[in-house]
Design a protein around this motif. Structure first.
Motif, mmCIF file in Angstrom:
data_model
loop_
_atom_site.group_PDB
_atom_site.id
_atom_site.type_symbol
_atom_site.label_atom_id
_atom_site.label_comp_id
_atom_site.label_asym_id
_atom_site.label_seq_id
_atom_site.Cartn_x
_atom_site.Cartn_y
_atom_site.Cartn_z
ATOM 1 N N SER A 1 14.039 -17.267 3.407
ATOM 2 C CA SER A 1 14.987 -17.052 2.320
ATOM 3 C C SER A 1 14.451 -15.957 1.427
ATOM 4 O O SER A 1 13.244 -15.755 1.322
ATOM 5 N N GLN A 2 15.332 -15.212 0.765
ATOM 6 C CA GLN A 2 14.942 -14.082 -0.045
ATOM 7 C C GLN A 2 14.565 -14.574 -1.430
ATOM 8 O O GLN A 2 15.336 -15.227 -2.110
ATOM 9 N N GLN A 3 13.380 -14.247 -1.886
ATOM 10 C CA GLN A 3 12.964 -14.613 -3.227
ATOM 11 C C GLN A 3 13.137 -13.418 -4.145
ATOM 12 O O GLN A 3 13.745 -13.533 -5.198
ATOM 13 N N GLY A 4 12.580 -12.264 -3.753
ATOM 14 C CA GLY A 4 12.685 -11.084 -4.583
ATOM 15 C C GLY A 4 13.819 -10.181 -4.126
ATOM 16 O O GLY A 4 14.087 -10.046 -2.945
ATOM 17 N N GLU A 5 14.499 -9.585 -5.083
ATOM 18 C CA GLU A 5 15.555 -8.626 -4.793
ATOM 19 C C GLU A 5 15.275 -7.371 -5.587
ATOM 20 O O GLU A 5 15.197 -7.416 -6.817
ATOM 21 N N GLU A 6 15.098 -6.243 -4.887
ATOM 22 C CA GLU A 6 14.792 -5.001 -5.579
ATOM 23 C C GLU A 6 16.071 -4.260 -5.938
ATOM 24 O O GLU A 6 17.098 -4.351 -5.259
ATOM 25 N N ASP A 7 15.941 -3.478 -6.983
ATOM 26 C CA ASP A 7 17.066 -2.682 -7.478
ATOM 27 C C ASP A 7 16.489 -1.387 -8.048
ATOM 28 O O ASP A 7 15.531 -1.455 -8.826
ATOM 29 N N PRO A 8 16.995 -0.208 -7.699
ATOM 30 C CA PRO A 8 18.096 0.010 -6.761
ATOM 31 C C PRO A 8 17.631 -0.092 -5.307
ATOM 32 O O PRO A 8 16.451 -0.189 -5.041
ATOM 33 N N GLN A 9 18.568 -0.051 -4.382
ATOM 34 C CA GLN A 9 18.206 -0.051 -2.963
ATOM 35 C C GLN A 9 17.611 1.283 -2.565
ATOM 36 O O GLN A 9 16.757 1.352 -1.682
ATOM 37 N N ALA A 10 18.074 2.358 -3.202
ATOM 38 C CA ALA A 10 17.567 3.697 -2.913
ATOM 39 C C ALA A 10 17.527 4.493 -4.196
ATOM 40 O O ALA A 10 18.363 4.318 -5.083
ATOM 41 N N TYR A 87 9.341 0.643 -1.301
ATOM 42 C CA TYR A 87 8.529 -0.187 -2.185
ATOM 43 C C TYR A 87 9.109 -1.595 -2.203
ATOM 44 O O TYR A 87 10.314 -1.786 -2.382
ATOM 45 N N PHE A 88 8.222 -2.579 -2.003
ATOM 46 C CA PHE A 88 8.636 -3.973 -1.930
ATOM 47 C C PHE A 88 7.925 -4.784 -3.005
ATOM 48 O O PHE A 88 6.719 -4.605 -3.230
ATOM 49 N N LYS A 104 13.945 -6.922 -0.116
ATOM 50 C CA LYS A 104 14.388 -5.965 0.897
ATOM 51 C C LYS A 104 13.913 -4.550 0.617
ATOM 52 O O LYS A 104 14.060 -3.669 1.453
ATOM 53 N N GLY A 105 13.393 -4.313 -0.568
ATOM 54 C CA GLY A 105 12.769 -3.034 -0.838
ATOM 55 C C GLY A 105 13.659 -1.998 -1.486
ATOM 56 O O GLY A 105 14.890 -2.060 -1.422
ATOM 57 N N THR A 106 13.010 -1.041 -2.124
ATOM 58 C CA THR A 106 13.665 0.156 -2.669
ATOM 59 C C THR A 106 13.115 1.354 -1.930
ATOM 60 O O THR A 106 11.901 1.536 -1.842
ATOM 61 N N MET A 107 14.030 2.184 -1.405
ATOM 62 C CA MET A 107 13.596 3.390 -0.708
ATOM 63 C C MET A 107 13.556 4.528 -1.723
ATOM 64 O O MET A 107 14.579 4.889 -2.317
#
Lengths: 112, 118
Positions: A1-10, A87-88, A104-107
């Protein structure tokens, strides 16, 4: 399950500019860590911030943690083309076996 | 060794075949982890070893997946009867120690094995 959510995706910036990435998580944590990944292979540990810390610095990196908002930010100052990577954020909770749960990371793309 | 070593770096296999992926962690690191990453996605936890035992194998997606660790060192992840959805980069990491309620250290990752099932 996803705990961290990065923003923005890119994120796309010019060299010399600052880059800010945000991470939100759902459950209480023991610590939060940031990692960098180049070319979709191995990850490199950047920084760890404990739940009782609010800010941490390492070179051009600055990490903040707001446990009341369950969020963290990673600031890269004076960015360079070599900072181009994904970056995660990853969290360690207070339950279970202290394994890391990644977002899911930020590119980040830094153009010369 | 100086870092976490994974082999092979790339593996192409036919659907239905078994594959073995190897991880050699940093000497002295008691904790070892397997993750997988599908294209453009985050890391999905598979299994965690403390020494030779696996107290958390909750991330293994099916009984086709198994892993073992011997001598508190090398670990092997085995995928039986591979399917196309198993295609991903399989990443191994080790850390100095871990434990419930302890502040963990950062993980050191290997470069991964890119598995392609055709």
């Amino acid at each position: 399950s996803q705990q961290g959510e990065e923003d923005p995706q890119a994120l796309s910036i010019q060299e010399g500019e600052n880059a800010t990435m945000n991470c939100s998580y759902k459950t209480s944590i023991n610590n939060l860590q940031w990692y960098r990944q180049n070319s979709g292979r191995g990850l490199v540990h950047l920084i760890l911030i404990r739940s009782n810390e609010r800010e941490k610095h390492s070179g051009r990196l600055r990490v903040t943690l707001d446990t009341s908002k369950k969020s963290s930010s990673l600031l890269i100052t004076a960015s360079r083309a070599a900072d181009t990577a994904s970056y995660f954020c990853a969290t360690v909770t207070n339950s279970g076996y202290s394994t890391l749960t990644f977002g899911k990371g930020t590119m980040l793309l830094v153009s010369p | 060794g100086a870092g976490v070593s994974q082999s092979p770096s790339n593996k192409v296999t036919e659907k239905g075949k078994d594959v073995e992926l190897r991880c050699d962690p940093i000497s002295g690191h008691t904790a070892l982890y397997w993750y997988r990453q599908s294209l453009g996605q985050g890391l999905e936890f598979l299994i965690y070893f403390q020494g030779n035992s696996a107290p958390d194998k909750s991330g293994l997606p099916s009984d086709r997946f198994s892993a073992e660790r011997t001598g508190g060192s090398v670990s092997t992840l085995t995928i039986q009867r591979t399917q196309q959805e198993d295609s991903a980069v399989y990443l191994c990491a080790s850390s100095l120690k871990t434990g419930q309620g302890e502040v963990s250290y950062g993980y050191t990752f290997g470069s991964g094995t890119r598995l392609t099932v055709v």
